[in-house]
Write an enzyme that holds these catalytic residues in place. Structure first.
Site, short mmCIF file in Angstrom:
data_model
loop_
_atom_site.label_atom_id
_atom_site.label_comp_id
_atom_site.label_asym_id
_atom_site.label_seq_id
_atom_site.Cartn_x
_atom_site.Cartn_y
_atom_site.Cartn_z
N ASP A 80 0.88 -1.15 0.00
CA ASP A 80 0.00 0.00 0.00
C ASP A 80 0.93 1.21 0.00
OD1 ASP A 80 -2.09 1.76 0.06
OD2 ASP A 80 -3.12 0.83 1.74
C1 BGC Z 1 -4.99 3.34 0.07
C2 BGC Z 1 -5.07 2.36 -1.08
C3 BGC Z 1 -4.96 3.09 -2.38
C4 BGC Z 1 -3.64 3.86 -2.40
C5 BGC Z 1 -3.40 4.61 -3.68
C6 BGC Z 1 -3.79 4.26 -0.04
O1 BGC Z 1 -3.91 5.31 0.85
O2 BGC Z 1 -4.97 2.66 1.29
O3 BGC Z 1 -6.28 1.64 -1.01
O4 BGC Z 1 -5.06 2.21 -3.46
O5 BGC Z 1 -3.66 4.80 -1.34
O6 BGC Z 1 -4.21 5.72 -3.79
#
Ligand code: BGC
Length: 776
Positions: free
Chosen positions: A695
């Site tokens: 993530d």
């Molecule tokens: C989130 C993810 C997301 C990523 C990219 C993170 O803050 O937890 O689910 O895909 O950001 O935007």
């Protein structure tokens, strides 16, 4: 701070966030992207999905409403409808959004214009305007217009029926709160219900929310409320869809993907949720209906519940150990779809069991009155099995297995002897000797292929093997393949991307390795272009319709092709452990089989178009509070039967090309450093062949097993292939490696070239898959 100042400060903060993020959501970019083009078929499909997601909880016969009769609509969300939640899983740039009022107008319904004008005048006053706040600080609800008894009475003189909308929002990076305006009704909302219920004999309440919120007030109003319908966050066609159900064009056919308890404290996780450092999953496997089946008195509405305008007769026509066939007849007077839920009651045995587990589900086509359809629900032994921690295996204990379909006995079988369904290795328990496990699994280095310099195009053309190509990559190229380009909205990718991986440095691009654009999800594509905004994950789960889910995601795949998106960062598939989790709306359900099957359908849909899905967040991202540091402490059985099961179904049945790890720790080890999650279980046991990414950003740490390895080296050893978006969260280090990966390369106790090559193989394998489909 006064309200005005707070709003201005909020806007400034959001601007700052946007500029740091490269203005990924700037409206100028979206507009510059061009026409509000809509994919052919998208509005109809989104409308069907949103209508099928509506769950009718209560109805005294008031619904469906007569389209010829006028209605009085209360609640500001009639116009300020919530279409999706906040954060990366929301914010899709929809070409349009139909609110409830929009839907009523489109359907030609007469509304009480006098009341509507009161709302419009009130909403136009600056301090009442819907303010979206900023990242992590968006409102849970908007302030509601006070409704006096007099206002309600005068509307009741003009209309026989009132529709009341209660709206709730939620979003990333923050939990919902046990407060009025979030989990509970506000005093103004209660005042509105009091006034409306005292004046109208027909009151229909619509819940416009992604999360389950307190519904105990429905008991207090008893028969004064005629109907209650959960409409969720239904995406850009929500208003049209809700009207389809309200006025009987569509018979409600959504079912609850979550149990609704009377009190928050009745949820089994409530005593162990929101911890700042960790949460003990003390309820073990008894999440959701697995708990409420034992305590039915705590429920308002059970998992799987939902009323219809018609009725069905289900008749079991055949069953075997792995399949039940049912003939469904519409015995009512209007067309409708029936959801079929198949449960198994396992024998008591030595392992404590839930009363029943969901093993399959399905949905009929729309059946005309008197019409029928035969449906087959199939499953395999793994759906019936329990995880025995003492044996590290999924087992069927001896005894009788009884199937139950929509409350009917549906056969079963007897087992004289226990059966091992899958032998596993103890994982994520702290008990296994992870160090030796890792050392035994270290990949050998692929020696350098001499001869002419190869490019990835040679591999694509079948002139060279991927291993030969990888063998020629330099250390710094291997390092670059193990991280993204270092920023959100990378100029190497589609405008508004969340990050880019693959060809992130010139020398890789010169060798034919192209940049791969990864874009959020899950509620559509979150890029600086107009894209279809889908109903939120929980709404989609409520349809219990995997075919529809797959079709919706074929649409996502088509939009990905159109805009050049490679990886869709979805579906979000963490289990609903607690109703306050701020991202529940993005996720499906309290149940792993419903979550897993829905996720598999989403993956099949996107990947049928030659694009890649990225199920997330692997695993146990069940709360937003301190999500980057929190430790989910969960027993291995609950981990495997509840929190990993959905991912397992998705991986085994749909083979996603990528998976995203979660921010949190699982039993003390961050998911992005978790060898057992990413290697032992995901690849070793489930056969995942794709690429694992983190993530966005990760926490620094040193490997306890290999003290010379820290941060990116620790991550690569776990076989978490790519750090996204690529930097360590320090703006100054963008575009550059932080040095932790190569520092120990080739040294005693350090990272090996074989491990770097293994990661590169996973990333380049993804590119080959994406491009193979493109050519084909
Ligand atoms: C989130 C993810 C997301 C990523 C990219 C993170 O803050 O937890 O689910 O895909 O950001 O935007």
């Amino acid at each position: 701070m006064n309200k005005k100042l707070e709003k201005t400060a909020g806007r400034l903060i959001q601007k700052l966030i946007d500029s740091v993020e490269g203005a990924r959501l700037s409206q100028e970019m979206v507009k510059a992207g061009g026409l509000k083009e809509i994919m052919p078929g998208a509005p109809e499909l989104l409308r069907t999905a949103s209508a099928e997601s509506c769950v009718l909880l209560k109805n005294d016969g008031t619904l469906p409403l007569d389209p010829a009769e006028p209605v009085a609509v209360f609640g500001r969300c009639q116009s300020d409808w919530f279409f999706v939640g906040y954060g990366s899983g929301g914010n899709v740039n929809a070409p349009y959004k139909v609110s409830l009022i929009g839907g009523l107008r489109n359907a030609g319904i007469k509304i009480d214009e006098q009341l509507y004008s009161e709302y419009e005048a009130w909403r136009a006053i600056e301090e009442n305007m819907a303010d979206e706040g900023w990242w992590g600080h968006q409102p849970f609800s908007y302030p509601e217009m006070p409704v006096s008894f007099e206002l309600a009475r005068s509307a009741a003189e003009r209309c026989g029926t009132a529709i009341v909308v209660i709206g709730r929002a939620a979003g990333e990076d923050r939990e919902n709160r046990l407060e009025k305006g979030s989990y509970y009704l506000t005093d103004t909302e209660t005042g509105m219900l009091d006034a409306v219920c005292a004046s109208f004999s027909h009151v229909v309440v619509l819940m416009n929310t992604g999360n389950i919120v307190d519904m105990s007030w429905t008991e207090a109003y008893e028969e004064k409320i005629s109907a209650v319908m959960l409409c969720w966050l239904g995406g850009m066609e929500a208003g049209n869809a809700v009207c389809d159900v309200l006025f009987g064009k569509v018979s409600p056919c959504g079912k609850l993907p979550d149990s609704i308890a009377r009190n928050y404290e009745d949820y089994p996780s409530s005593a162990n949720f929101g911890g700042l450092e960790y949460n003990d999953y003390a309820e073990d496997i008894f999440n959701g209906f697995r708990y409420f089946d034992i305590h039915p008195e705590k429920l308002l509405w059970p998992f799987g519940y939902g009323l219809s305008y018609t009725s069905f007769a289900d008749e079991i026509t055949d069953y075997s150990r792995s399949c039940v066939r049912v003939r469904v007849t519409n015995t009512g007077t209007v067309p409708g779809k029936e959801v079929l839920q198949l449960y198994c009651r396992q024998p008591k045995g030595n392992i404590p069991k839930a009363r029943r587990v969901l093993i399959a589900f399905g949905k009929t086509d729309e059946l005309q009155p008197g019409g029928w359809q035969e449906v087959e629900l199939s499953f395999n032994d793994s759906y019936l099995a329990s995880y025995d921690e003492t044996l590290s295996a999924f087992v069927l204990e001896a005894g009788s297995y009884a199937y139950e379909l929509n409350g009917l006995d549906a056969g079963g079988f007897e087992l004289a002897e226990p059966v091992t369904v899958q032998q596993c290795r103890p994982a994520c328990t702290g008990l296994a000797d992870v160090k030796n496990r890792i050392l035994r699994g270290l990949p050998a280095e692929t020696p350098k292929k001499d001869g002419p310099a190869l490019s990835l195009d040679d591999v694509k053309a079948g002139k060279a093997s991927l291993d030969d190509f990888i063998s020629q990559l330099s250390d710094s190229e291997l390092e670059a393949l193990s991280r993204g380009h270092g920023m959100i909205n990378s100029p190497l990718g589609v405008p508004g991307n969340a990050g880019v991986m693959g060809g992130v440095i010139p020398s890789l691009r010169e060798k034919g390795v192209r940049p791969v654009s990864c874009c959020d999800g899950p509620a559509g594509l979150r890029i600086a272009r107009y894209c279809s905004l889908m109903p939120c994950g929980t709404a989609l789960a409520a349809t219990f319709n995997t075919q529809l889910m797959e079709e919706l995601h074929r649409l996502t795949g088509r939009e990905m092709i159109k805009y050049g998106v490679d990886v869709h960062l979805g579906p979000g598939m963490n289990i609903h452990r607690n109703p306050l989790c701020g991202r529940n709306f993005e996720y499906f359900s309290e149940d792993p089989v419903l979550s897993g099957k829905m996720a598999a359908a989403a993956v099949r849909g996107v990947q049928s178009q030659g694009r890649a899905s990225c199920p997330k967040h692997f695993a146990c991202n069940n709360q937003e509070t301190k999500r980057n540091t929190n430790d989910s402490r969960v027993g291995e059985r609950a981990l495997r039967e509840i929190y990993l099961r959905g991912f397992e179904i998705c991986v085994r049945e749909a083979a996603p090309l990528t998976v995203m790890t979660s921010y949190n720790k699982v039993n003390g080890v961050w998911s992005h450093y978790n060898y057992d999650l990413a290697t032992t279980v995901l690849r070793g046991e489930w056969g995942f062949k794709g690429c694992v990414m983190t993530d966005w950003w990760m926490k620094r740490s040193r490997s306890p097993e290999f003290p010379k390895l820290r941060d990116n080296a620790y991550r690569v050893r776990a076989q978490v292939d790519v750090l996204m978006p690529g930097d360590m969260g320090h703006i100054a280090k963008r575009y550059r490696s932080d040095g932790t990966l190569l520092k120990t390369l080739g040294r005693e106790g350090g990272i090996t070239r074989g491990e770097l090559q293994r990661g590169a193989r996973n990333v380049l394998g993804l590119i080959l898959r994406l491009d193979a489909k493109k050519q084909g």
